[in-house]
Write an enzyme that holds these catalytic residues in place. Structure first.
Site, PDB file in Angstrom:
ATOM      1  N   THR A  96      -4.792   7.721  -5.174  1.00  0.00           N
ATOM      2  CA  THR A  96      -4.983   7.268  -4.214  1.00  0.00           C
ATOM      3  C   THR A  96      -4.004   8.375  -3.561  1.00  0.00           C
ATOM      4  OG1 THR A  96      -5.432   5.075  -3.741  1.00  0.00           O
ATOM      5  CG2 THR A  96      -4.775   6.291  -1.756  1.00  0.00           C
TER       6      THR A  96
ATOM      7  N   GLU B  40       0.841  -1.379  -0.051  1.00  0.00           N
ATOM      8  CA  GLU B  40      -0.457  -0.059   0.286  1.00  0.00           C
ATOM      9  C   GLU B  40       0.660   1.403   0.064  1.00  0.00           C
ATOM     10  OE1 GLU B  40      -2.612  -1.308  -1.370  1.00  0.00           O
ATOM     11  OE2 GLU B  40      -3.996  -0.762   0.047  1.00  0.00           O
TER      12      GLU B  40
END
Ligand code: ADP
Length: 307
Positions: free
Chosen positions: A181, A128
């Site tokens: 993101t 991530e």
């Protein structure tokens, strides 16, 4: 066991009031991966289908998460990974988390499960970090544990699995625009008002209580976001219309899935989730925005072996 095929679920993070701490796993939306042991050390990504993503291990979240696991392992061999992407990157339903999670979960199975779920979350968080510059756990935790999860704390990492009410269904619509993101994080302010904080933690407590007690009305009342949604919803076409129409058509609540542009709604019973899907689709049809749409039960198990 030398090789394993796994299903890696898509996930909805934040869930309105739980920015960076709440998430859930979907039952029938996700990627597939095949991971096999290799006598060559390190990670080799041998094949990617469905999306154009880097094959170099250090540029792919599956490779980065896998290398984080290997670093803590006494295993001297390596792994080959095939990724079959069904979840589009940048959709806001945990595309990167699915690959990070699938890699570390499969490797752990092939090594005889030396690592705990919490440790697997920590390895997957490194993936991530590559995708969004932040090692957040709100997608990888539900992808590993299944159901709903709360990240109570990041230091130390403390993941609380939360029960899933049986009749709960998710509808997710993905308008075909990409929001990274990392970009949607840039528009966030770093401070919040006390007034909004009070509303937000009231709702977060309410949502968790509603999930534990299967109180669908309480779940609905708590699916409100006073902090992130006002800033991020401007990036998503027709967000306010999709939200109000979903609620009019029976959704308990509706908000931004992860960092968007996907919008999620939770409903009690499949028929309501289907009616919500129809109402969401009608709005994008009218304005000519292409979309993907998913209706799914909440997955009570996360990443899993498939044949
Ligand atoms: P999502 O919220 O859908 O995961 P992100 O924007 O967080 O979307 O992550 C996607 C980013 O991660 C993209 O820049 C993509 O190129 C990168 N990436 C690297 N490896 C993968 C992978 N295996 N699966 C998905 N995205 C990956």
């Amino acid at each position: 066991m030398e090789e394993i095929k796994v299903f890696c679920p898509a996930t909805i993070a934040n869930l309105s009031c739980g920015f960076d701490v709440l998430g859930l796993a979907l039952e029938n939306v996700g990627d597939e991966m095949i991971v096999r042991k290799s006598s060559t050390s390190g990670i080799k990504i041998t094949k990617i289908t469905g999306q154009d993503l880097p094959l170099e291990a250090h540029k792919n979240v599956a490779g980065v998460a896998g290398l984080a696991l290997l670093k803590q392992s006494s295993y001297i061999g390596g792994f080959e990974i095939e990724i079959h992407k069904k979840i589009k990157p940048g959709s806001g339903i945990g595309s990167s988390a699915a690959s990070s999670t699938g890699a570390v979960w499969a490797m752990n199975e092939l090594l005889g499960k030396p690592f705990s779920k919490l440790e697997l979350v920590q390895f997957a968080m490194q993936g991530e970090k590559l995708a969004s510059n932040v090692a957040h756990a709100d997608n990888v935790a539900p992808a590993i544990y299944g159901g709903f999860t709360l990240v109570r704390s990041y230091t130390p990492l403390d993941i609380i699995p939360i029960p899933t009410p049986k009749e709960l269904f998710a509808t997710v619509i993905h308008p075909q625009i990409e929001i990274k993101t990392s970009d949607s994080r840039k528009i966030l302010k770093t401070t919040i008002s006390l007034e909004n904080g009070i509303k937000q933690w009231g709702n977060l407590g309410g949502l968790v209580a509603g999930l534990f007690t299967e109180d669908y009305q309480l779940i609905g009342r708590s699916l409100e976001d006073h902090i992130i949604e006002p800033m991020r919803s401007i990036l998503i076409p027709e967000f306010d219309n999709v939200k109000s129409s979903s609620i009019k058509n029976g959704a308990l609540g509706c908000g931004i899935s992860g960092s968007g542009p996907s919008i999620f709604a939770l409903s009690r019973k499949k028929e309501n989730a289907q009616a919500v899907a129809k109402s969401m689709a009608a709005i994008y049809d009218k304005v000519g925005v292409a979309y993907d749409i998913h209706i799914s039960k909440i997955a009570t198990t996360g990443v899993k072996e498939i044949k």
